[in-house]
Enzyme design. Structure first.
Site, PDB file in Angstrom:
ATOM      1  N   GLN A 148      -4.863  -1.822   9.315  1.00 61.38           N
ATOM      2  CA  GLN A 148      -4.716  -3.120   8.657  1.00 61.38           C
ATOM      3  C   GLN A 148      -5.350  -4.228   9.506  1.00 61.38           C
ATOM      4  OE1 GLN A 148      -3.309  -3.651   5.517  1.00 61.38           O
ATOM      5  NE2 GLN A 148      -4.147  -5.691   5.810  1.00 61.38           N
ATOM      6  N   LYS A 200       0.845  -1.204   0.000  1.00 63.19           N
ATOM      7  CA  LYS A 200       0.000   0.000   0.000  1.00 63.19           C
ATOM      8  C   LYS A 200       0.879   1.254   0.000  1.00 63.19           C
ATOM      9  CE  LYS A 200      -3.811  -2.516   2.009  1.00 63.19           C
ATOM     10  NZ  LYS A 200      -4.576  -2.953   3.164  1.00 63.19           N
ATOM     11  N   ASP A 229     -11.128   2.608   3.492  1.00 63.14           N
ATOM     12  CA  ASP A 229     -11.476   1.189   3.287  1.00 63.14           C
ATOM     13  C   ASP A 229     -12.978   1.043   3.040  1.00 63.14           C
ATOM     14  OD1 ASP A 229      -9.394  -0.614   3.174  1.00 63.14           O
ATOM     15  OD2 ASP A 229      -9.188  -0.786   5.355  1.00 63.14           O
TER      16      ASP A 229
END
Ligand code: NDP
Length: 286
Positions: A98, A54, A121
């Site tokens: 995460q 990422k 997200d």
């Protein structure tokens, strides 16, 4: 029938190039650089790789990024405080924690603490709500967003088509179904209690499979000419494989995504897209 392989790696690269141009254009106008903050709790090797990828993608697109590392035994309150700090920091446009998290931390509390406008997200209930009512304001979760983007870029029609989604997780199956519905697909969702799975899969013009079982479906269970989107990532002795036995679908499916190199690379590209979207919303450019 010749089966066309859907190249997620190449499509993701093209998206990154488009975003890089867009970011450069925005900054020419004197705006600050977009920024993504990623929090990683613990030292899970798979999570470390995801975070690294990422951060690398951010650099390619021109997004500033930081990874904030926390010990596996960090308290829930300390993690929530860190999120609150990032919520308040105007230089941070996107926040991502995460997953998975250690068992003593509530994933739900963590996600709901992220300011929805920075929730790149797309997991916060406010963004899930936006997706459900289809107001186009929220962020689309990256993996299902990548599925739809691949279908669109390969000009695979969704409108009026029979779409079957196998899997109903909040992360993939449910949002993928909502996105297909928003594109006017006729959507059937299957899960572990579904009785006649093969029959339903055989009716699909578009078959999205996200269950997490290596080679669970094969070519005998698909319709001739179907587009098969395999979201699954399973680690086996033969390396990474999908939920679909790709080989057995060759010559029968019209389109298929490989694993690796299909949906996987799209997930990070769509995260970059959400970061740019978040930046534009926070600078009132939308
Ligand atoms: P979950 O484990 O959260 O959900 C799996 C879903 O599959 C559940 O809805 C479950 O049904 C259903 N299921 C399990 N067994 C069967 C069965 N025998 N028949 C029908 N349905 C079944 O997984 P995720 O959605 O998070 O992930 C799915 C896959 O996608 C995994 O391989 C994961 O690694 C991969 N993935 C890939 C990403 C990428 O970037 N490409 C990103 C995210 C995930 P029920 O609800 O009834 O239990």
């Amino acid at each position: 029938m010749e089966t066309r392989i859907i190249d997620g790696k190449e499509t993701a690269k093209r998206i990154r190039i488009e975003l890089k141009k867009e970011v450069a254009g925005l900054m020419e106008g004197g705006l600050p650089q977009p920024k993504l903050s990623v929090i990683l709790v613990g030292e899970d090797p798979a999570s470390q790789t995801y975070v690294r990828n990422k951060i690398k993608a951010c650099a390619k697109v021109g997004i500033e990024s930081e990874s904030i590392l926390m010990d596996a035994d960090v308290t829930e309150e300390k993690l929530l405080d860190e999120i609150r700090r990032l919520n308040e920091d105007p230089s941070v446009n996107g926040i991502l924690v995460q997953l998975p998290l250690p068992k003593h931390i509530s994933v739900d509390k963590v996600i709901q603490t992220i300011d929805p406008i920075k929730d790149v997200d797309g997991f916060h209930v406010e963004n899930v709500g936006s997706l459900t009512v289809g107001d186009g304001r929220g962020y689309i979760p990256c993996t299902p967003g990548g599925v739809i983007e691949l279908l669109k870029r390969y000009e695979i029609p969704i409108d009026g088509k029979q779409c079957v989604v196998v899997g109903r997780s909040n992360l993939v199956g449910k949002p993928a179904s909502l996105l297909l519905l928003a594109e006017n697909g006729t959507v059937t969702i299957c899960h572990s209690h579904t009785k006649n799975l093969t029959e339903i899969c055989q009716s699909a013009d578009i078959l999205v499979v996200a269950i997490g079982r290596a080679h669970f479906l094969n070519g005998s269970q698909i319709k001739e000419g179907a587009a098969v989107i395999d979201v699954g990532i399973n680690r086996t002795d033969d390396g990474l494989v999908g939920d679909v036995d790709t080989e057995s679908c060759m010559g029968k499916a019209a389109y298929i995504t490989p694993v690796p190199g299909g949906v996987g690379p799209m997930t990070i590209a769509m995260l970059m897209k959400n970061c740019v979207h978040a930046y534009k919303r926070q600078h009132h450019l939308l």
